[in-house]
Design an enzyme around this catalytic site. Structure first.
Site, PDB file in Angstrom:
ATOM      1  N   ASP A 109       9.344   3.040  -0.293  1.00 47.30           N
ATOM      2  CA  ASP A 109       8.289   3.635   0.522  1.00 47.30           C
ATOM      3  C   ASP A 109       8.559   3.237   1.971  1.00 47.30           C
ATOM      4  O   ASP A 109       8.176   2.156   2.415  1.00 47.30           O
ATOM      5  CB  ASP A 109       6.924   3.154   0.047  1.00 47.30           C
ATOM      6  CG  ASP A 109       5.789   3.751   0.866  1.00 47.30           C
ATOM      7  OD1 ASP A 109       6.083   4.388   1.909  1.00 47.30           O
ATOM      8  OD2 ASP A 109       4.620   3.577   0.476  1.00 47.30           O
ATOM      9  N   LYS A 117       4.394   8.973   8.835  1.00 53.15           N
ATOM     10  CA  LYS A 117       4.146   8.374  10.148  1.00 53.15           C
ATOM     11  C   LYS A 117       5.098   8.858  11.239  1.00 53.15           C
ATOM     12  O   LYS A 117       4.911   9.952  11.759  1.00 53.15           O
ATOM     13  CB  LYS A 117       4.074   6.851  10.003  1.00 53.15           C
ATOM     14  CG  LYS A 117       2.889   6.470   9.086  1.00 53.15           C
ATOM     15  CD  LYS A 117       2.441   5.038   9.088  1.00 53.15           C
ATOM     16  CE  LYS A 117       1.109   4.908   8.361  1.00 53.15           C
ATOM     17  NZ  LYS A 117       1.133   4.195   7.110  1.00 53.15           N
ATOM     18  N   TYR A 125       0.864  -1.183   0.000  1.00 49.90           N
ATOM     19  CA  TYR A 125       0.000   0.000   0.000  1.00 49.90           C
ATOM     20  C   TYR A 125       0.895   1.225   0.000  1.00 49.90           C
ATOM     21  O   TYR A 125       1.843   1.312   0.782  1.00 49.90           O
ATOM     22  CB  TYR A 125      -0.888  -0.006   1.241  1.00 49.90           C
ATOM     23  CG  TYR A 125      -1.783   1.205   1.384  1.00 49.90           C
ATOM     24  CD1 TYR A 125      -2.834   1.440   0.499  1.00 49.90           C
ATOM     25  CD2 TYR A 125      -1.586   2.109   2.430  1.00 49.90           C
ATOM     26  CE1 TYR A 125      -3.659   2.543   0.654  1.00 49.90           C
ATOM     27  CE2 TYR A 125      -2.422   3.213   2.582  1.00 49.90           C
ATOM     28  CZ  TYR A 125      -3.444   3.426   1.688  1.00 49.90           C
ATOM     29  OH  TYR A 125      -4.273   4.523   1.840  1.00 49.90           O
TER      30      TYR A 125
HETATM   31  C1  PLP Z   1       0.432   4.684   5.743  1.00 45.99           C
HETATM   32  C2  PLP Z   1       1.178   4.442   4.493  1.00 45.99           C
HETATM   33  C3  PLP Z   1       1.107   5.314   3.395  1.00 45.99           C
HETATM   34  C4  PLP Z   1       0.120   6.438   3.339  1.00 45.99           C
HETATM   35  O1  PLP Z   1       0.333   7.379   4.324  1.00 45.99           O
HETATM   36  P1  PLP Z   1      -0.907   8.347   4.734  1.00 45.99           P
HETATM   37  O2  PLP Z   1      -0.277   9.303   5.683  1.00 45.99           O
HETATM   38  O3  PLP Z   1      -1.939   7.436   5.341  1.00 45.99           O
HETATM   39  O4  PLP Z   1      -1.397   8.972   3.498  1.00 45.99           O
HETATM   40  C5  PLP Z   1       1.943   5.102   2.330  1.00 45.99           C
HETATM   41  N1  PLP Z   1       2.805   4.072   2.322  1.00 45.99           N
HETATM   42  C6  PLP Z   1       2.897   3.210   3.346  1.00 45.99           C
HETATM   43  C7  PLP Z   1       3.890   2.107   3.291  1.00 45.99           C
HETATM   44  C8  PLP Z   1       2.056   3.344   4.450  1.00 45.99           C
HETATM   45  O5  PLP Z   1       2.104   2.451   5.442  1.00 45.99           O
END
Ligand code: PLP
Length: 430
Positions: free
Chosen positions: A239, A267, A144
């Site tokens: 990511d 995060k 994701y």
């Molecule tokens: C949470 C997450 C996102 C998206 O971040 P948001 O702040 O929710 O938009 C993108 N990549 C990874 C791996 C994530 O866990």
């Protein structure tokens, strides 16, 4: 245990908010029951409207590595808020946090702050396409990367939880340039590159997948992605929205020794406030406006409160022994859950990297989306409910990670394991 006040709040929420929530997984569809409405958090604990107390393993989806309301974070925010909450003009705080990121991530020379992980990945993709003059993106099924159109194809997290292959509202043309391949299958990636390598702008990957539950990279997978992208002139985007600052000060790229072209962060970087960032080599990042032609902007980007919370959190992670402590407690939890599964005769595959872990209710190894989705989600739902009743707040889906924070201690872990032993016995006998 009563959830009477949460039930009441939940009814009202559904009158005014789409689905009662602002992010789908919070609605507990995958595990059933009423989501407790949270009144406050303190350290490793959450407290709901009815006064129930929970040991929290969601930690705001990994953002709160210092735990809830850490006094250092709170104090910095308290002082900052009196100076105003946003200026739409440069501050030294942004430079300070960017400098910290550059110090910790050798692959990053310049940083751009945004407001969410979604914005970070979306913008990194735009930059990669501009830098290469190519359109196609390779991602991995079950990973994701936020909810930007181009990245919603066969994504993880809430989509996987709710069984949504891809979202309506994404035009076929947008998704057509996204190629989704099985995680950990370098041979498949090689095959696609040998056919269309010159059209691929970037490979984007969660270096440790967290959004189909935790799935570690196979030996050589990340190095292989680095090598094949390099060979074909495509960019590698890691990511690290979850893994950045969690698995090591310099993220999964430090842990596994891979140098990406671009890194996405979020995060933990915001310490519980809305933040994302992306960064990479100077010549790539200088394609961004105002130096270069690639447009990307944000009214609240680099928000002073978010910068303060991020700086305070990264400061706490610098204390000697922080990562060792996270590792030791997480190992204790993982070993205990594995043992509890064996005692109860429940097949559990425990995947863990550092302070992120998932107990999958299946006996096979979980190395991909395919093997993750063999897990018994109905059993996970019963486990989740049984744990919640015992004061342990787990991710409300089989396909998410559990996160530990610096506020967790042996007491929390041992109480969690006692609860898990009871909960597992209960779910096999029901
Ligand atoms: C949470 C997450 C996102 C998206 O971040 P948001 O702040 O929710 O938009 C993108 N990549 C990874 C791996 C994530 O866990």
């Amino acid at each position: 245990m009563t959830l009477a006040r949460s039930e009441q709040a939940w009814r009202v929420a559904q009158q005014y908010l789409a689905g009662g929530v602002n992010s789908p997984v919070r609605a507990f569809r995958a595990v059933g029951g009423t989501p407790p409405f949270i009144a406050r958090g303190a350290g490793a604990r959450l407290f709901d409207l009815d006064g129930n107390e929970y040991i929290d393993y969601v930690c705001s989806w990994g953002a709160l590595i210092a735990g809830h309301a850490h006094p250092d974070v709170v104090e910095r925010l308290r002082r900052a808020v009196e100076r105003g909450t946003s200026y739409g003009a440069p501050t030294e705080l942004e430079t300070a946090l960017a400098r910290r990121v550059v110090q910790l991530f050798p692959s990053i020379e310049l940083v751009r702050f945004v407001n969410s992980g979604t914005e970070a990945t979306m913008s990194a993709i735009r930059l990669a396409r501009a830098a290469t003059g190519r359109a196609k993106i390779v991602k991995f099924t079950g990973c994701y990367h936020g909810h930007a159109d181009a990245l919603l194809a066969t994504a993880g997290s809430g989509l996987l939880t709710l069984g949504i292959p891809s979202s309506p509202g994404v035009p076929p043309g947008t998704a057509a340039d996204t190629v989704s391949l099985p995680y950990n299958r370098l041979d498949v990636v090689e095959g696609v590159f040998s056919q269309a390598g010159e059209e691929i702008a970037a490979v984007i990957v969660e270096p440790v997948a967290g959004n189909m539950g935790v799935v570690p990279p196979a030996e050589g997978f990340l190095q292989g992605l680095r090598e094949v992208t390099h060979r074909y002139g495509a960019l590698l985007i890691l990511d690290e929205v979850i893994t950045g600052f969690r698995l090591a000060p310099g993220g999964a790229q430090e842990l596994y020794g891979v140098q990406p072209d671009l890194t996405c962060l979020g995060k933990i970087l915001g310490g519980g406030l809305p933040v994302g960032a992306y960064g990479g080599r100077r010549e790539l990042m200088e394609l961004l406006a105002p130096v270069g032609p690639v447009y990307q902007a944000g009214t609240l980007s680099g928000n002073p409160l978010a910068m303060e919370a991020g700086l305070a959190t990264l400061e706490l992670l610098r204390r000697p022994g922080a990562y060792e402590r996270l590792e030791a407690l997480s190992a204790r939890l993982a070993d205990g859950l594995r043992w509890a599964g064996e005692q109860a005769g429940v097949p559990v595959t425990l995947n863990r990297v550092g302070s992120m872990l998932t107990p999958f209710f299946t006996d096979g190894p979980v190395t991909s989306y395919e093997s993750a989705t063999r897990a018994d989600t109905a059993r996970y739902a019963r486990f989740h409910q049984a744990m919640l009743r015992r004061g342990v707040y787990l991710a409300p889906s089989q396909f998410e990670a559990l996160f530990l924070s610096l506020a967790h201690g042996e007491d929390e872990i041992d109480r969690t394991l006692e609860a898990a032993e009871e909960a597992l016995r209960e779910i096999v006998s029901s």
